[in-house]
Design a protein around this motif. Structure first.
Motif, PDB file in Angstrom:
ATOM      1  N   LEU A   1       0.853  -1.179   0.000  1.00  0.00           N
ATOM      2  CA  LEU A   1       0.000   0.000   0.000  1.00  0.00           C
ATOM      3  C   LEU A   1       0.895   1.236   0.000  1.00  0.00           C
ATOM      4  O   LEU A   1       1.751   1.394   0.872  1.00  0.00           O
ATOM      5  N   PHE A   2       0.675   2.106  -0.983  1.00  0.00           N
ATOM      6  CA  PHE A   2       1.407   3.371  -1.063  1.00  0.00           C
ATOM      7  C   PHE A   2       0.400   4.516  -1.003  1.00  0.00           C
ATOM      8  O   PHE A   2      -0.662   4.461  -1.621  1.00  0.00           O
ATOM      9  N   ASP A   3       0.756   5.552  -0.238  1.00  0.00           N
ATOM     10  CA  ASP A   3      -0.127   6.703  -0.104  1.00  0.00           C
ATOM     11  C   ASP A   3       0.703   7.985  -0.160  1.00  0.00           C
ATOM     12  O   ASP A   3       1.777   8.073   0.447  1.00  0.00           O
ATOM     13  N   GLN A   4       0.187   8.961  -0.895  1.00  0.00           N
ATOM     14  CA  GLN A   4       0.861  10.257  -1.045  1.00  0.00           C
ATOM     15  C   GLN A   4      -0.176  11.364  -0.817  1.00  0.00           C
ATOM     16  O   GLN A   4      -1.124  11.512  -1.583  1.00  0.00           O
ATOM     17  N   LEU A   5       0.025  12.124   0.259  1.00  0.00           N
ATOM     18  CA  LEU A   5      -0.889  13.201   0.630  1.00  0.00           C
ATOM     19  C   LEU A   5      -0.214  14.545   0.387  1.00  0.00           C
ATOM     20  O   LEU A   5       0.892  14.797   0.876  1.00  0.00           O
ATOM     21  N   ASP A   6      -0.874  15.417  -0.374  1.00  0.00           N
ATOM     22  CA  ASP A   6      -0.384  16.775  -0.632  1.00  0.00           C
ATOM     23  C   ASP A   6      -1.335  17.778  -0.001  1.00  0.00           C
ATOM     24  O   ASP A   6      -2.558  17.721  -0.225  1.00  0.00           O
ATOM     25  N   LEU A   7      -0.777  18.720   0.775  1.00  0.00           N
ATOM     26  CA  LEU A   7      -1.551  19.773   1.413  1.00  0.00           C
ATOM     27  C   LEU A   7      -0.996  21.128   1.004  1.00  0.00           C
ATOM     28  O   LEU A   7       0.226  21.307   0.912  1.00  0.00           O
TER      29      LEU A   7
ATOM     30  N   ARG B   1       4.034  17.467   1.744  1.00  0.00           N
ATOM     31  CA  ARG B   1       3.727  16.148   1.189  1.00  0.00           C
ATOM     32  C   ARG B   1       4.119  15.081   2.204  1.00  0.00           C
ATOM     33  O   ARG B   1       5.240  15.098   2.732  1.00  0.00           O
ATOM     34  N   VAL B   2       3.213  14.156   2.449  1.00  0.00           N
ATOM     35  CA  VAL B   2       3.463  13.017   3.330  1.00  0.00           C
ATOM     36  C   VAL B   2       3.321  11.749   2.498  1.00  0.00           C
ATOM     37  O   VAL B   2       2.304  11.547   1.829  1.00  0.00           O
ATOM     38  N   GLU B   3       4.342  10.882   2.550  1.00  0.00           N
ATOM     39  CA  GLU B   3       4.315   9.627   1.803  1.00  0.00           C
ATOM     40  C   GLU B   3       4.419   8.456   2.769  1.00  0.00           C
ATOM     41  O   GLU B   3       5.173   8.517   3.756  1.00  0.00           O
ATOM     42  N   GLN B   4       3.671   7.392   2.471  1.00  0.00           N
ATOM     43  CA  GLN B   4       3.680   6.182   3.287  1.00  0.00           C
ATOM     44  C   GLN B   4       3.750   4.963   2.383  1.00  0.00           C
ATOM     45  O   GLN B   4       3.176   4.958   1.294  1.00  0.00           O
ATOM     46  N   TYR B   5       4.444   3.955   2.871  1.00  0.00           N
ATOM     47  CA  TYR B   5       4.552   2.716   2.105  1.00  0.00           C
ATOM     48  C   TYR B   5       4.567   1.543   3.077  1.00  0.00           C
ATOM     49  O   TYR B   5       5.378   1.502   4.010  1.00  0.00           O
ATOM     50  N   TYR B   6       3.651   0.593   2.856  1.00  0.00           N
ATOM     51  CA  TYR B   6       3.531  -0.566   3.736  1.00  0.00           C
ATOM     52  C   TYR B   6       3.443  -1.831   2.885  1.00  0.00           C
ATOM     53  O   TYR B   6       2.359  -2.185   2.395  1.00  0.00           O
ATOM     54  N   PRO B   7       4.559  -2.539   2.699  1.00  0.00           N
ATOM     55  CA  PRO B   7       4.525  -3.803   1.955  1.00  0.00           C
ATOM     56  C   PRO B   7       4.342  -4.988   2.907  1.00  0.00           C
ATOM     57  O   PRO B   7       4.650  -4.908   4.099  1.00  0.00           O
ATOM     58  N   SER B   8       3.861  -6.081   2.359  1.00  0.00           N
ATOM     59  CA  SER B   8       3.687  -7.287   3.162  1.00  0.00           C
ATOM     60  C   SER B   8       4.960  -8.117   3.227  1.00  0.00           C
ATOM     61  O   SER B   8       5.014  -9.104   3.947  1.00  0.00           O
ATOM     62  N   PHE B   9       6.001  -7.710   2.512  1.00  0.00           N
ATOM     63  CA  PHE B   9       7.185  -8.550   2.379  1.00  0.00           C
ATOM     64  C   PHE B   9       8.434  -7.934   2.994  1.00  0.00           C
ATOM     65  O   PHE B   9       9.536  -8.240   2.600  1.00  0.00           O
ATOM     66  N   GLY B  10       8.278  -7.053   3.990  1.00  0.00           N
ATOM     67  CA  GLY B  10       9.476  -6.539   4.652  1.00  0.00           C
ATOM     68  C   GLY B  10       9.209  -5.287   5.459  1.00  0.00           C
ATOM     69  O   GLY B  10       8.904  -4.233   4.883  1.00  0.00           O
ATOM     70  N   ASP B  11       9.312  -5.394   6.805  1.00  0.00           N
ATOM     71  CA  ASP B  11       9.131  -4.214   7.645  1.00  0.00           C
ATOM     72  C   ASP B  11      10.279  -3.222   7.484  1.00  0.00           C
ATOM     73  O   ASP B  11      10.124  -2.035   7.770  1.00  0.00           O
ATOM     74  N   ASP B  12      11.436  -3.684   7.023  1.00  0.00           N
ATOM     75  CA  ASP B  12      12.593  -2.806   6.919  1.00  0.00           C
ATOM     76  C   ASP B  12      12.477  -1.827   5.757  1.00  0.00           C
ATOM     77  O   ASP B  12      13.270  -0.882   5.666  1.00  0.00           O
ATOM     78  N   ILE B  13      11.511  -2.016   4.854  1.00  0.00           N
ATOM     79  CA  ILE B  13      11.370  -1.090   3.737  1.00  0.00           C
ATOM     80  C   ILE B  13      10.060  -0.311   3.806  1.00  0.00           C
ATOM     81  O   ILE B  13       9.707   0.395   2.865  1.00  0.00           O
ATOM     82  N   SER B  14       9.324  -0.428   4.912  1.00  0.00           N
ATOM     83  CA  SER B  14       8.127   0.391   5.093  1.00  0.00           C
ATOM     84  C   SER B  14       8.534   1.726   5.713  1.00  0.00           C
ATOM     85  O   SER B  14       9.558   1.835   6.386  1.00  0.00           O
TER      86      SER B  14
ATOM     87  N   ARG C   1      13.762  -2.773  -9.356  1.00  0.00           N
ATOM     88  CA  ARG C   1      13.775  -4.204  -9.094  1.00  0.00           C
ATOM     89  C   ARG C   1      14.696  -4.554  -7.933  1.00  0.00           C
ATOM     90  O   ARG C   1      14.460  -5.525  -7.202  1.00  0.00           O
ATOM     91  N   GLY C   2      15.759  -3.775  -7.734  1.00  0.00           N
ATOM     92  CA  GLY C   2      16.713  -4.077  -6.677  1.00  0.00           C
ATOM     93  C   GLY C   2      16.192  -3.751  -5.294  1.00  0.00           C
ATOM     94  O   GLY C   2      16.318  -4.549  -4.365  1.00  0.00           O
ATOM     95  N   TYR C   3      15.571  -2.552  -5.129  1.00  0.00           N
ATOM     96  CA  TYR C   3      15.144  -2.121  -3.797  1.00  0.00           C
ATOM     97  C   TYR C   3      13.705  -2.533  -3.475  1.00  0.00           C
ATOM     98  O   TYR C   3      13.375  -2.765  -2.310  1.00  0.00           O
ATOM     99  N   ARG C   4      12.824  -2.570  -4.464  1.00  0.00           N
ATOM    100  CA  ARG C   4      11.401  -2.887  -4.288  1.00  0.00           C
ATOM    101  C   ARG C   4      10.751  -1.962  -3.262  1.00  0.00           C
ATOM    102  O   ARG C   4       9.903  -2.389  -2.454  1.00  0.00           O
ATOM    103  N   VAL C   5      11.113  -0.699  -3.278  1.00  0.00           N
ATOM    104  CA  VAL C   5      10.507   0.330  -2.441  1.00  0.00           C
ATOM    105  C   VAL C   5       9.782   1.304  -3.360  1.00  0.00           C
ATOM    106  O   VAL C   5      10.335   1.756  -4.360  1.00  0.00           O
ATOM    107  N   ARG C   6       8.553   1.649  -3.033  1.00  0.00           N
ATOM    108  CA  ARG C   6       7.761   2.543  -3.867  1.00  0.00           C
ATOM    109  C   ARG C   6       7.712   3.933  -3.238  1.00  0.00           C
ATOM    110  O   ARG C   6       7.504   4.089  -2.036  1.00  0.00           O
TER     111      ARG C   6
END
Length: 502
Positions: A48-54, A66-79, A125-130
């Motif tokens: 789940l990726f979220d980008q909020l602009d105010l 701008r606030v950005e959030q990223y929550y993957p199911s495959f690694g807490d270290d990249i959220s 592909r290397g980092y898999r961070v959005r």
């Protein structure tokens, strides 16, 4: 720092909504994915990726965040949850002051260009961070305007978008520091300007090292009623050559663009010459002089300039007929001198005709030929058509594209087919199929082709909300938008996107 900014955002939101003074506007992009890169395991993983602009405005003052959030199911270290941008602005009649994360450029980008591709999410592909795809500048900018004179001062660190926020803090993600000034004078429809910029990199941070110094001059104006011209010449002051030396040892960049029209005929002619002018982690982005196609297969094959040594031109002609049809021709050429024996030349020829055979029916047909030794594709052919027609209360469109790529081995073939049914401003539904015989994209060497079927649906319940659903398999590869090219990962699964404005 991020915690402090989050608290400040909460205060701004409370003030903006609790009082009539000032206005608070915003937008939010949320995207949920369930799937993975094709052929990778596990086949289904979620993120789940979220980008909020105010944006808050009160008289001459403004605050943006701008606030950005990223929550993957495959690694807490990249959220992550972070305030990725924050800006304060004061704007009056003669002055404009900005502090924080800015989008500022010099001239046409020969020395410095920042940008944002709205709605784009970057992932490698290397980092898999959005995270959001943009190149901003963290610092300050001041603009003065007095009669015909304009002065712009910029100082800040430029973001290297290739590094995700989880592997490095903002200090390491910003290896380039720029300081510069642009002064211009306008007389009627004529404008001349001069730019001076100092460029610091991490390699210049040692004691006793000097930053790179660069100078640029430009002209922007209307020569006659139907002729406009822009020209800019930039040069490094640290290449041990004088200002008039444009030899192989010098570092310089030149661009000239001329556009004109006579009745129904219009044209644009552009020339570029870039030599030893790749700055830092890519902080400059001069004009590419290559047509940026809206057609899927052609856009994926866009040539990317090599700033260490590239010269060439682009010519585009268009003619508007009395019945509303338009004929467009474009050609471009880019030459490189990598060594005395390696001197590749890119060439492209493009022709498009848009016409209306009957009422409520529009057809676009195109043909394209390119020679692209940079990709190892000495011959590339493409053609296709787009057909749009109106029904009672609905519209339909059919898209077909074909591309043949000749390499040393057997030719590779690409196909793109799509059908869309839509009710304007309310919904659209598209069935898409891509096929390729490219050996680099086959799952198994024995396969005849690789298929990318997909469904794309968009629904707008009101003017402020848009819901987009993708289901199927999406082919990745290069994509170009507003002169910026980047790689998009292939994806197989379900993707749900919600855009909201308030």
């Amino acid at each position: 720092m991020n915690r402090f900014l989050l608290i400040l955002l909460l205060i701004i939101t409370t003030v903006g909504t609790g009082h009539a003074q000032g206005t608070l506007r915003g937008s939010n992009l949320m995207e949920y994915q369930l799937g993975n890169i094709p052929e990778l395991t596990p086949r289904y993983q979620s993120s789940l990726f979220d980008q909020l602009d105010l944006s808050y405005r009160y008289k001459s003052f403004g605050l943006d965040a701008r606030v950005e959030q990223y929550y993957p199911s495959f690694g807490d270290d990249i959220s992550y949850t972070r305030v990725s941008q924050f800006k304060f602005q004061y704007r009056a009649e003669m002055i404009d002051i900005q502090v924080g994360n800015l989008y500022e450029s010099f001239g046409r980008g020969l020395l410095l260009r920042t940008y944002e591709i709205p709605g784009s999410i970057w992932e490698t592909r290397g980092y898999r961070v959005r995270y959001g795809f943009y190149r901003d500048l963290l610092g300050a900018a001041v603009k003065f305007n007095y009669k015909n004179v304009e002065l712009k001062l910029i100082r800040g660190e430029v973001l290297d978008v290739t590094l995700p926020p989880t592997v490095s803090d903002d200090t390491n993600r910003r290896p380039d520091l720029v300081e510069g000034a642009e002064a211009s004078y306008r007389l009627g429809s004529q404008k001349v300007g001069l730019i001076y910029m100092r460029h610091h990199t991490e390699s210049q941070s040692i004691v006793g090292s000097d930053p790179a110094q660069l100078l640029s001059a430009y002209y922007d104006g209307v020569l006659f009623e139907n002729f406009s011209l822009y020209g800019e010449l930039a040069k490094s002051l640290n290449d041990n050559t004088d200002l008039t030396d444009f030899s192989d040892q010098a570092a310089y960049a030149g661009y000239v663009g001329l556009s004109f029209y006579f009745g129904n005929l219009g044209a644009s002619l552009e020339y570029k010459n870039y030599h030893n002018f790749s700055l830092g982690a890519g902080i400059n982005d001069p004009p590419t002089l290559v047509k940026e196609h809206s057609y899927r297969l052609l856009n994926r094959s866009t040539h990317i300039p090599v700033l260490t040594d590239e010269s060439g031109y682009q010519v585009e002609l268009y003619y508007s007929f009395e019945d509303g049809s338009i004929l467009t021709f474009n050609t471009s050429r880019a030459s490189n001198e990598i060594s005395e024996t390696i001197q590749p030349v890119f060439k492209e020829y493009f022709l498009e005709y848009q016409f209306y055979p009957i009422e409520k029916l529009s057809i676009k047909a195109f043909a394209d030929y390119a020679e692209d030794p940079f990709r190892g594709e000495p011959h590339r052919y493409a053609g296709g058509s787009y057909i749009d027609w109106d029904h009672p209360k609905l519209t339909s469109s059919i898209e077909f594209e074909y591309q043949q790529i000749e390499r040393d081995a057997d030719p590779a073939h690409n196909y793109y087919i799509a059908y869309t049914l839509a009710k304007p401003s309310k919904f659209s539904a598209s069935a898409v199929l891509e096929l390729t015989t490219d050996p680099f994209l086959l799952v198994e060497p024995s396969d005849d082709f690789n298929a990318y079927p997909a469904f794309i649906g968009t629904y707008r319940p009101n003017t402020k909300n848009t819901i987009t659903l993708f289901a199927g398999k999406r082919r990745g590869g290069p994509a170009c938008n507003s002169g910026v090219c980047y790689d998009v990962l292939s994806f197989e699964g379900v993707e749900l996107r919600l855009n909201t404005r308030f």
